[in-house]
Design a protein around this motif. Structure first.
Motif, PDB file in Angstrom:
ATOM      1  N   UNK A   1       0.835  -1.210   0.000  1.00 25.86           N
ATOM      2  CA  UNK A   1       0.000   0.000   0.000  1.00 25.86           C
ATOM      3  C   UNK A   1       0.865   1.254   0.000  1.00 25.86           C
ATOM      4  N   UNK A   2       0.414   2.270  -0.701  1.00 25.98           N
ATOM      5  CA  UNK A   2       1.084   3.574  -0.697  1.00 25.98           C
ATOM      6  C   UNK A   2       0.325   4.514   0.234  1.00 25.98           C
ATOM      7  N   UNK A   3       0.950   5.588   0.696  1.00 27.36           N
ATOM      8  CA  UNK A   3       0.243   6.542   1.564  1.00 27.36           C
ATOM      9  C   UNK A   3      -1.035   7.074   0.919  1.00 27.36           C
ATOM     10  N   UNK A   4      -1.047   7.191  -0.410  1.00 32.45           N
ATOM     11  CA  UNK A   4      -2.218   7.733  -1.093  1.00 32.45           C
ATOM     12  C   UNK A   4      -3.420   6.787  -1.048  1.00 32.45           C
ATOM     13  N   UNK A   5      -3.161   5.510  -0.811  1.00 31.23           N
ATOM     14  CA  UNK A   5      -4.258   4.527  -0.749  1.00 31.23           C
ATOM     15  C   UNK A   5      -4.874   4.428   0.641  1.00 31.23           C
ATOM     16  N   UNK A   6      -4.266   5.100   1.626  1.00 37.54           N
ATOM     17  CA  UNK A   6      -4.715   4.980   3.024  1.00 37.54           C
ATOM     18  C   UNK A   6      -5.290   6.313   3.479  1.00 37.54           C
ATOM     19  N   UNK A   7      -6.539   6.296   3.904  1.00 40.61           N
ATOM     20  CA  UNK A   7      -7.202   7.504   4.379  1.00 40.61           C
ATOM     21  C   UNK A   7      -7.319   7.516   5.889  1.00 40.61           C
ATOM     22  N   UNK A   8      -7.322   8.709   6.472  1.00 38.49           N
ATOM     23  CA  UNK A   8      -7.545   8.888   7.913  1.00 38.49           C
ATOM     24  C   UNK A   8      -8.886   9.566   8.112  1.00 38.49           C
ATOM     25  N   UNK A   9      -9.743   8.944   8.922  1.00 39.85           N
ATOM     26  CA  UNK A   9     -11.061   9.507   9.214  1.00 39.85           C
ATOM     27  C   UNK A   9     -11.104   9.783  10.716  1.00 39.85           C
ATOM     28  N   UNK A  10     -10.750  11.024  11.080  1.00 38.89           N
ATOM     29  CA  UNK A  10     -10.602  11.394  12.485  1.00 38.89           C
ATOM     30  C   UNK A  10     -11.210  12.776  12.699  1.00 38.89           C
ATOM     31  N   UNK A  11     -10.976  13.315  13.896  1.00 36.40           N
ATOM     32  CA  UNK A  11     -11.497  14.645  14.171  1.00 36.40           C
ATOM     33  C   UNK A  11     -10.922  15.702  13.258  1.00 36.40           C
ATOM     34  N   UNK A  12      -9.680  15.497  12.784  1.00 36.85           N
ATOM     35  CA  UNK A  12      -9.016  16.525  11.978  1.00 36.85           C
ATOM     36  C   UNK A  12      -9.061  16.251  10.476  1.00 36.85           C
ATOM     37  N   UNK A  13      -9.308  14.998  10.085  1.00 38.81           N
ATOM     38  CA  UNK A  13      -9.343  14.655   8.654  1.00 38.81           C
ATOM     39  C   UNK A  13     -10.530  13.749   8.365  1.00 38.81           C
ATOM     40  N   UNK A  14     -11.057  13.862   7.142  1.00 41.72           N
ATOM     41  CA  UNK A  14     -12.196  13.022   6.746  1.00 41.72           C
ATOM     42  C   UNK A  14     -11.905  12.444   5.355  1.00 41.72           C
ATOM     43  N   UNK A  15     -10.903  11.564   5.300  1.00 46.86           N
ATOM     44  CA  UNK A  15     -10.496  10.965   4.023  1.00 46.86           C
ATOM     45  C   UNK A  15     -11.086   9.562   3.909  1.00 46.86           C
ATOM     46  N   UNK A  16     -11.720   9.252   2.785  1.00 50.31           N
ATOM     47  CA  UNK A  16     -12.228   7.903   2.529  1.00 50.31           C
ATOM     48  C   UNK A  16     -11.491   7.348   1.317  1.00 50.31           C
ATOM     49  N   UNK A  17     -10.686   6.325   1.582  1.00 55.07           N
ATOM     50  CA  UNK A  17      -9.849   5.735   0.536  1.00 55.07           C
ATOM     51  C   UNK A  17      -9.993   4.211   0.593  1.00 55.07           C
ATOM     52  N   UNK A  18      -9.342   3.471  -0.311  1.00 57.21           N
ATOM     53  CA  UNK A  18      -9.504   2.009  -0.309  1.00 57.21           C
ATOM     54  C   UNK A  18      -9.228   1.364   1.045  1.00 57.21           C
ATOM     55  N   UNK A  19      -8.239   1.889   1.777  1.00 57.00           N
ATOM     56  CA  UNK A  19      -8.022   1.496   3.174  1.00 57.00           C
ATOM     57  C   UNK A  19      -8.243   2.755   4.001  1.00 57.00           C
ATOM     58  N   UNK A  20      -9.247   2.724   4.858  1.00 56.06           N
ATOM     59  CA  UNK A  20      -9.593   3.898   5.662  1.00 56.06           C
ATOM     60  C   UNK A  20      -9.479   3.544   7.140  1.00 56.06           C
ATOM     61  N   UNK A  21      -8.758   4.391   7.872  1.00 54.45           N
ATOM     62  CA  UNK A  21      -8.541   4.181   9.301  1.00 54.45           C
ATOM     63  C   UNK A  21      -9.350   5.232  10.054  1.00 54.45           C
TER      64      UNK A  21
END
Length: 548
Positions: free
Chosen positions: A247-267
């Motif tokens: 996995x590359x950093x671009x494929x991993x999203x962070x869904x937290x208080x500060x970020x709302x990224x939805x990607x193939x792998x979302x944390x």
């Protein structure tokens, strides 16, 4: 006459003689099906419960194995009625099965028709099932799969879920194993989970649960939603996945208080998923944002209630729970069992330690007296105030100073519950303090300074209980905790159990005020670690300080 280490009693308690030469082997043998209740110096008390026996059954153990274990290690004849009860309790698991029917979709099938009749007559199952197909099978709406499993466990007839899973959206994920390889137990945990479909993997802190998660993702090769305790943990997961997988950093999203990224792998963090706006969980659309093929639950023993409710709707997805202990202080182990899945793999801490994958640890309880001037105030205080008074005793400061000096040159964590106590200690020992109010960036900066050896001592609140990777830490000093939390004790010991480069032993100190609820809660907290084979040495604070 056999002289085994175990006394098996008809009230479903098991008494284990700790000093017996077979005690360690017996502890390992009964761990899959018995729960430790009390762990004083010489005799440990375990209990047989329906949930423990069903968990063992789901993990592939049968009644014959359980019975043979008790017969092998018991000092006296095992009560016949208890053996019958074990067999009958374990036989309840699987008489009801959730299956995928070629015409009717999801169905509940009974191998024992009167059992189906019994559960269908319960008001609890009303609305969860549809029409009968035949006398042994009834239709279940897919959206009720999780809710029905919850109800059936509470009715005493746990269903075996054989209905399978949707594959989810495909996404190529592979392990990047050029400079490393999975440890044998990690590979075994992944294989056991994948074969079982869903469930929980229990590994000691420091044993590489993230690697097991990455291995499961490589098996699924699908979009993955990872639920974690906090933002620091989310970023550690991201960094580890980038390091260990393709996995590359671009494929991993962070869904937290500060970020709302939805990607193939979302944390996503528990906090953001369980936050409400005007009484509504506003971020639940994340669960439907993609066609997830795998859902990972980090620190599954800490899942908040709303996540269980969400999980009830995710039964068609493969689910993997990761934890160091299945102990939940809220008693919701049955929710983990019914909604995440049964325990699929459990590696005893001492087994992993003996293989060199986690550091050996020495546990010490340092006991001190409450100052005479405070004893009357403590005795007359309200029960809810007594623990704070006892656990924040000022005399603990001198003990902490002494222990830090005794372990000079070693990376040390001072851990506690009360912020004013921690602020006082941080000032007294000249160390940085990390609490819930510390910003994520500042936490990461201090943790990194600790990892690099630029900071030798950190004072931390319960934010450092879990999901913090500090491999260099070798000493932990606990001054107060969340009352009698067994899971917290395990997590705190886990902070110092990453294997050390020089192979040295880790040291875990609990500083406790004797003859108070502080001591009572300490005894309760130690139960899980006692089950894993760790014994606490008791040291008097006056004797310790006299060595200075």
């Amino acid at each position: 006459m056999p002289n085994g280490p175990l006394i098996v009693q008809s009230d479903k308690t098991l008494l284990l003689e700790v000093d017996h030469e077979q005690a360690a082997a017996c502890r390992r043998a009964i761990a899959p099906f018995a729960e430790l209740e009390r762990a004083p110096e010489h005799i440990h008390t375990y209990r047989l419960t329906p949930l423990g026996l069903w968990t063992a059954r789901a993990a592939g153990h049968d009644a014959e194995q359980v019975v043979n274990t008790l017969l092998e290690y018991s000092r006296y004849p095992v009560p016949h009625g208890l053996l019958v009860d074990i067999a009958e309790t374990m036989a309840r698991y699987g008489r009801l099965q959730l299956l995928s029917h070629p015409t009717h979709g999801l169905v509940l099938h009974a191998t024992d028709i009167p059992v189906l009749t019994e559960v269908l007559r319960s008001k609890r199952t009303a609305g969860l099932v549809g029409a009968k197909i035949d006398e042994s099978t009834v239709v279940v709406h897919p959206s009720e799969r999780g809710h029905l499993k919850q109800v059936l466990v509470k009715l005493g007839w746990p269903a075996e879920d054989l209905a399978g899973y949707v594959d989810g959206e495909a996404h190529e994920i592979a392990l990047e194993t050029g400079e490393w390889s999975m440890r044998p137990y990690q590979a075994e945990a992944v294989e056991t989970f994948w074969h079982g479909g869903s469930g929980v993997v229990v590994l000691p802190c420091g044993a590489g649960k993230t690697i097991v998660g990455a291995g499961a993702m490589a098996e699924a090769k699908a979009t993955t939603l990872i639920l974690v305790t906090n933002t620091v943990s989310a970023r550690q997961w991201r960094d580890e996945l980038v390091r260990r997988t393709t996995l590359t950093p671009e494929e991993i999203g962070e869904y937290s208080g500060s970020r709302k990224e939805i990607r193939p792998v979302t944390i996503a963090t528990f906090e953001v998923l369980t936050s409400k706006l005007k009484g509504v969980y506003t971020h639940l659309e994340l669960l439907d944002a993609r066609d997830w093929g795998l859902i990972l639950y980090d620190e599954v023993h800490l899942l908040p209630a709303p996540i269980f409710r969400m999980t009830a709707d995710l039964q068609a997805r493969r689910r993997l729970g990761l934890t160091a202990t299945l102990v939940r202080e809220d008693g919701r182990e049955d929710e983990v069992f019914s909604l995440i899945g049964p325990k699929r793999y459990d590696a005893p801490w001492k087994d992993i330690e003996s293989q060199g994958w986690i550091a050996p640890a020495e546990c010490v309880e340092v006991r001190l007296d409450l100052p005479h001037a405070l004893r009357m105030a403590y005795a007359s205080a309200e029960p809810e105030d007594r623990y704070r008074m006892a656990s924040t005793a000022k005399a603990k400061t001198d003990v902490v100073r002494h222990l830090i000096a005794q372990h000079e040159g070693e990376q040390t964590l001072v851990i506690g519950q009360y912020l004013d106590q921690l602020e006082h200690l941080a000032e007294a020992v000249g160390a940085p303090l990390i609490t819930g109010a510390t910003t994520v960036n500042e936490r990461q900066r201090l943790f990194e300074g600790f990892r690099q050896g630029e900071i030798s001592t950190l004072v931390v609140s319960k934010v450092a209980n879990f999901s913090i990777d500090l491999p260099e830490a070798s000493v932990a000093i606990q001054v107060s905790g969340t009352f009698g939390s067994r899971q917290e004790e395990a997590q705190r010991l886990g902070r110092i159990m990453r294997p050390k480069a020089d192979g040295k032993t880790a040291h875990f100190y609990a500083v406790v005020t004797r003859d108070t609820v502080d001591a009572e809660f300490a005894a309760h907290r130690q139960r899980f670690l006692a089950e894993q084979g760790y014994a606490y040495t008791i040291v008097d604070a006056e004797d310790l300080l006299a060595q200075a």
